[in-house]
Design a protein around this motif. Sequence first.
Motif, PDB file in Angstrom:
ATOM      1  N   PRO A 103       0.800  -1.233   0.000  1.00 39.26           N
ATOM      2  CA  PRO A 103       0.000   0.000   0.000  1.00 39.26           C
ATOM      3  C   PRO A 103       0.828   1.277   0.000  1.00 39.26           C
ATOM      4  N   ASP A 104       2.123   1.159  -0.202  1.00 39.00           N
ATOM      5  CA  ASP A 104       2.998   2.331  -0.119  1.00 39.00           C
ATOM      6  C   ASP A 104       3.347   2.807  -1.523  1.00 39.00           C
ATOM      7  N   GLY A 105       2.761   3.934  -1.928  1.00 40.80           N
ATOM      8  CA  GLY A 105       2.964   4.437  -3.281  1.00 40.80           C
ATOM      9  C   GLY A 105       3.937   5.582  -3.396  1.00 40.80           C
ATOM     10  N   ASP A 106       4.650   5.886  -2.311  1.00 48.06           N
ATOM     11  CA  ASP A 106       5.581   7.006  -2.340  1.00 48.06           C
ATOM     12  C   ASP A 106       6.752   6.704  -3.285  1.00 48.06           C
ATOM     13  N   PRO A 107       7.121   7.636  -4.165  1.00 44.93           N
ATOM     14  CA  PRO A 107       8.228   7.386  -5.102  1.00 44.93           C
ATOM     15  C   PRO A 107       9.536   7.003  -4.406  1.00 44.93           C
ATOM     16  N   HIS A 108       9.801   7.613  -3.243  1.00 44.09           N
ATOM     17  CA  HIS A 108      11.012   7.255  -2.503  1.00 44.09           C
ATOM     18  C   HIS A 108      10.976   5.789  -2.088  1.00 44.09           C
ATOM     19  N   SER A 109       9.814   5.331  -1.636  1.00 42.64           N
ATOM     20  CA  SER A 109       9.677   3.934  -1.230  1.00 42.64           C
ATOM     21  C   SER A 109       9.880   3.006  -2.416  1.00 42.64           C
ATOM     22  N   ALA A 110       9.377   3.416  -3.581  1.00 38.63           N
ATOM     23  CA  ALA A 110       9.561   2.607  -4.785  1.00 38.63           C
ATOM     24  C   ALA A 110      11.042   2.434  -5.106  1.00 38.63           C
ATOM     25  N   GLU A 111      11.815   3.491  -4.875  1.00 40.31           N
ATOM     26  CA  GLU A 111      13.259   3.406  -5.104  1.00 40.31           C
ATOM     27  C   GLU A 111      13.931   2.453  -4.114  1.00 40.31           C
ATOM     28  N   VAL A 112      13.443   2.462  -2.874  1.00 35.07           N
ATOM     29  CA  VAL A 112      13.989   1.544  -1.862  1.00 35.07           C
ATOM     30  C   VAL A 112      13.721   0.099  -2.267  1.00 35.07           C
ATOM     31  N   PHE A 113      12.476  -0.176  -2.680  1.00 36.33           N
ATOM     32  CA  PHE A 113      12.135  -1.526  -3.136  1.00 36.33           C
ATOM     33  C   PHE A 113      13.016  -1.936  -4.312  1.00 36.33           C
ATOM     34  N   LYS A 114      13.166  -1.016  -5.259  1.00 38.68           N
ATOM     35  CA  LYS A 114      13.953  -1.302  -6.465  1.00 38.68           C
ATOM     36  C   LYS A 114      15.403  -1.623  -6.105  1.00 38.68           C
ATOM     37  N   ALA A 115      15.977  -0.851  -5.184  1.00 30.44           N
ATOM     38  CA  ALA A 115      17.364  -1.063  -4.774  1.00 30.44           C
ATOM     39  C   ALA A 115      17.565  -2.419  -4.114  1.00 30.44           C
ATOM     40  N   LYS A 116      16.502  -2.928  -3.512  1.00 27.17           N
ATOM     41  CA  LYS A 116      16.574  -4.238  -2.851  1.00 27.17           C
ATOM     42  C   LYS A 116      16.184  -5.382  -3.792  1.00 27.17           C
ATOM     43  N   GLY A 117      15.937  -5.030  -5.075  1.00 28.93           N
ATOM     44  CA  GLY A 117      15.586  -6.052  -6.046  1.00 28.93           C
ATOM     45  C   GLY A 117      14.149  -6.533  -5.949  1.00 28.93           C
ATOM     46  N   ILE A 118      13.296  -5.733  -5.308  1.00 31.32           N
ATOM     47  CA  ILE A 118      11.892  -6.107  -5.138  1.00 31.32           C
ATOM     48  C   ILE A 118      11.063  -5.465  -6.245  1.00 31.32           C
ATOM     49  N   ASN A 119      10.312  -6.262  -6.960  1.00 34.56           N
ATOM     50  CA  ASN A 119       9.429  -5.767  -8.013  1.00 34.56           C
ATOM     51  C   ASN A 119       8.160  -5.238  -7.356  1.00 34.56           C
ATOM     52  N   HIS A 120       8.106  -3.939  -7.160  1.00 34.89           N
ATOM     53  CA  HIS A 120       7.060  -3.306  -6.354  1.00 34.89           C
ATOM     54  C   HIS A 120       5.935  -2.776  -7.233  1.00 34.89           C
ATOM     55  N   PHE A 121       4.701  -3.090  -6.851  1.00 38.53           N
ATOM     56  CA  PHE A 121       3.531  -2.562  -7.541  1.00 38.53           C
ATOM     57  C   PHE A 121       2.583  -1.966  -6.515  1.00 38.53           C
ATOM     58  N   TYR A 122       2.261  -0.700  -6.668  1.00 41.71           N
ATOM     59  CA  TYR A 122       1.438   0.018  -5.687  1.00 41.71           C
ATOM     60  C   TYR A 122      -0.042  -0.285  -5.864  1.00 41.71           C
TER      61      TYR A 122
END
Length: 203
Positions: free
Chosen positions: A1-20
């Motif tokens: 449920p976290d759609g913040d762009p900064h959070s998306a970058e954190v997920f991406k850096a950890k290799g997590i395919n994030h979808f809000y």
Amino acid sequence: PDGDPHSAEVFKAKGINHFYVPPGVFKGECVPGTRRDDMVHDVVFVGGGAGYHPDDWPYRARLVKWLAQAYGSRYGKYGYPETFTRGQDLNDLYASSKVSVGDSLCKGFTHEKYWSARVFECTGRGGFIIHPRIKGLEECFVEGEEIVLYDFGNFDQLKSLIDYYVEHDDERERIRLAGHERTKRDHTYHNRLAQMLEVVGRG
């Protein structure tokens, strides 16, 4: 449920395919409530009180205390520790109250696209809500047409809005109905699941 762009970058850096996917409301709960004399209020708050994340979110304690002081017997508080209200009782509460005031744990209100499911719970169950402005809500509702927003921490503005909509029944009803229809059409968990299935299907 976290759609913040900064959070998306954190997920991406950890290799997590994030979808809000935003929160929502169950489609079967998007039905009108029944006005009940024991639930009539000009102003209502639904949710935890002063004990809600006291260290992370002291704003909640300030808000519920301010509402009680500003509106006295015209105000109702539902949620821990007073009373747990769910199901048809919650729909009836919204049908019996003029204005519901919302709140979300969103530190500094700088966390984009991060708000409580109660935004959709209230509108979906037929309530009229005034909620702090969070970037991204304008993608879900048309401000002033389907939802009313105020600037976080601005109690003078909040009181002005509450007082206005308590007195202007026709405008409040128009916004309430439009918000309900928008949520019932676009913001149920049926919608959210359809979004997720579409993403999975593309994979």
